[in-house]
Design an enzyme around this catalytic site. Structure first.
Site, PDB file in Angstrom:
ATOM      1  CE1 TYR A  91      -2.954  -2.913   6.076  1.00  0.00           C
ATOM      2  CE2 TYR A  91      -2.843  -0.210   5.609  1.00  0.00           C
ATOM      3  CZ  TYR A  91      -2.948  -1.585   4.764  1.00  0.00           C
ATOM      4  OH  TYR A  91      -2.847  -2.005   3.410  1.00  0.00           O
ATOM      5  CB  THR A 116      -1.554   0.263   0.778  1.00  0.00           C
ATOM      6  OG1 THR A 116      -1.767   0.981   1.629  1.00  0.00           O
ATOM      7  CG2 THR A 116      -0.022  -0.207   2.523  1.00  0.00           C
ATOM      8  CG  ASP A 117      -0.807   5.057  -0.780  1.00  0.00           C
ATOM      9  OD1 ASP A 117      -1.425   4.352   0.162  1.00  0.00           O
ATOM     10  OD2 ASP A 117      -1.568   5.516  -1.971  1.00  0.00           O
ATOM     11  CD  GLU A 118      -3.711   2.570   4.400  1.00  0.00           C
ATOM     12  OE1 GLU A 118      -3.645   3.800   5.685  1.00  0.00           O
ATOM     13  OE2 GLU A 118      -4.258   3.127   3.894  1.00  0.00           O
ATOM     14  CE  LYS A 174       0.084  -4.465   3.175  1.00  0.00           C
ATOM     15  NZ  LYS A 174       0.579  -6.041   2.878  1.00  0.00           N
TER      16      LYS A 174
END
Length: 345
Positions: free
Chosen positions: A155, A130-132, A159
């Protein structure tokens, strides 16, 4: 190819499974069937002779070894993950166990299988992220593949850790990996705890539509079927050890996204119009990242890929899908946590 897809009964994973089967690949779908999974997501391919399902958990190393030895895939596409930020705030332990230790188990199993198979040059381990992991942007700029990691939630931290593990297994053990980091996905089969389906279903029911904070948080939105196409492109054409940022080229504020969905609901479900009267600003999520934006240059220049669905087209299609598939989402409303405000700790 024969592809082992982890998390193939989830939102993005099932889109990958459906598209891979449509393109003539063989798929082994490995899924633990936790709360957000749904085998109805892959019902259209369940009877295809090129499809197989394994009910297993990536936290179970013995199961992974057995499945790899039995099915002998040419590639692993790793999408299984806990992914809801609000749930990670309330219960981070599950995210650490699944996203970090589960990825470790899968890397170990894939490495052992790859070595036992004679280290085939064409084997790939594709880790989907994810870009998060990059944190929060200011008013300008975009995430590139070389942006420093700066995760802000349990989260995104889990990741980020899994991304680092995948890179380490490539550098240390030579495992042929590719990585991708995507922007926010939306589309059919989206579990009804995420923003887009929440807006659609609350508008349909005449319930308040919650918007966090001032609604000014900005995201880049990617249609899930475009994402599935991009993932198969990365799997086939990506260079080992390389990462690819996948974006929808559709950056918008949350309040504007909600207003767009309401406008489509006004046309497609006029009995409840105007639906934007239901918008209600609620206290923000702790540590809510302000802005994400993807620079998709590498996907475009190296792999020749860019999204095909505009945000307006995709949102209308998604609203239509939820209105036409009530038998799919109604049973999911009874699952734990759905319809409740989470992540306020």
């Amino acid at each position: 190819m024969k592809v082992l897809v982890t998390g193939g009964a989830g939102f993005i994973g099932s889109a990958v499974v459906r598209l891979a089967i449509a393109r003539g690949h063989h798929v082994v779908n490995l899924d633990a069937l936790t709360y957000a999974a749904n085998l109805r997501n892959v019902a259209t391919v369940a009877d295809d002779p090129a499809y197989a399902f394994e009910h297993a958990d990536i936290r179970d190393p013995q199961a992974l070894d057995r499945i790899l030895a039995q099915h002998r895939p040419d590639a692993v596409m790793h999408l299984a993950a806990e992914s809801h930020v609000d749930r990670s705030i309330d219960g981070p332990a599950t995210f650490m166990q699944t996203n970090i230790m589960g990825t470790f188990n899968l890397l170990q199993a894939a490495r052992a299988y790859w070595i036992a198979s004679g280290r085939p040059v064409g084997f790939r381990f594709h880790h989907v992220s994810t870009d998060e992991v990059f944190g929060s942007l200011g008013p300008t700029g975009s995430f590139t593949e070389t942006t420093a990691y700066d995760p802000r939630s349990p989260y995104s931290a889990s990741k980020a850790a899994s991304d680092h593990l995948v890179r380490a297994w490539h550098e240390t053990y030579g495992l042929p990996v590719v990585l991708s980091n995507c922007s926010n996905n939306y589309g059919p089969y989206h579990f009804p705890e995420k923003l887009v389906p929440v807006v659609i279903l609350n508008a349909l029911a005449g319930r308040p539509i919650p918007v966090y904070g001032d609604g000014g948080n900005i995201r880049d939105w990617l249609h899930v079927e475009d994402h599935a196409d991009a993932l198969l492109t990365v799997l086939k054409q990506g260079r080992p050890g390389r990462s690819y940022n996948i974006g929808g080229e559709a950056e918008v504020r949350n309040i504007d996204l909600v207003s767009m969905i309401c406008a489509h609901m006004d046309v497609l479900n006029p009995d409840g119009a105007p639906h934007d009267r239901l918008i209600e600003f609620v206290p923000d999520r702790p540590g809510h990242d302000r802005r994400y934006a993807i620079d998709p240059t590498r996907m475009r220049t190296e792999l020749g890929w860019r999204p095909s669905v505009t945000l307006d087209q995709g949102l209308r299609q998604t609203v239509e899908w939820y209105l036409q598939n009530r038998d799919w989402w109604r049973p999911l409303l009874d699952r734990q946590g759905v319809g409740q405000r989470l992540g306020t700790a």
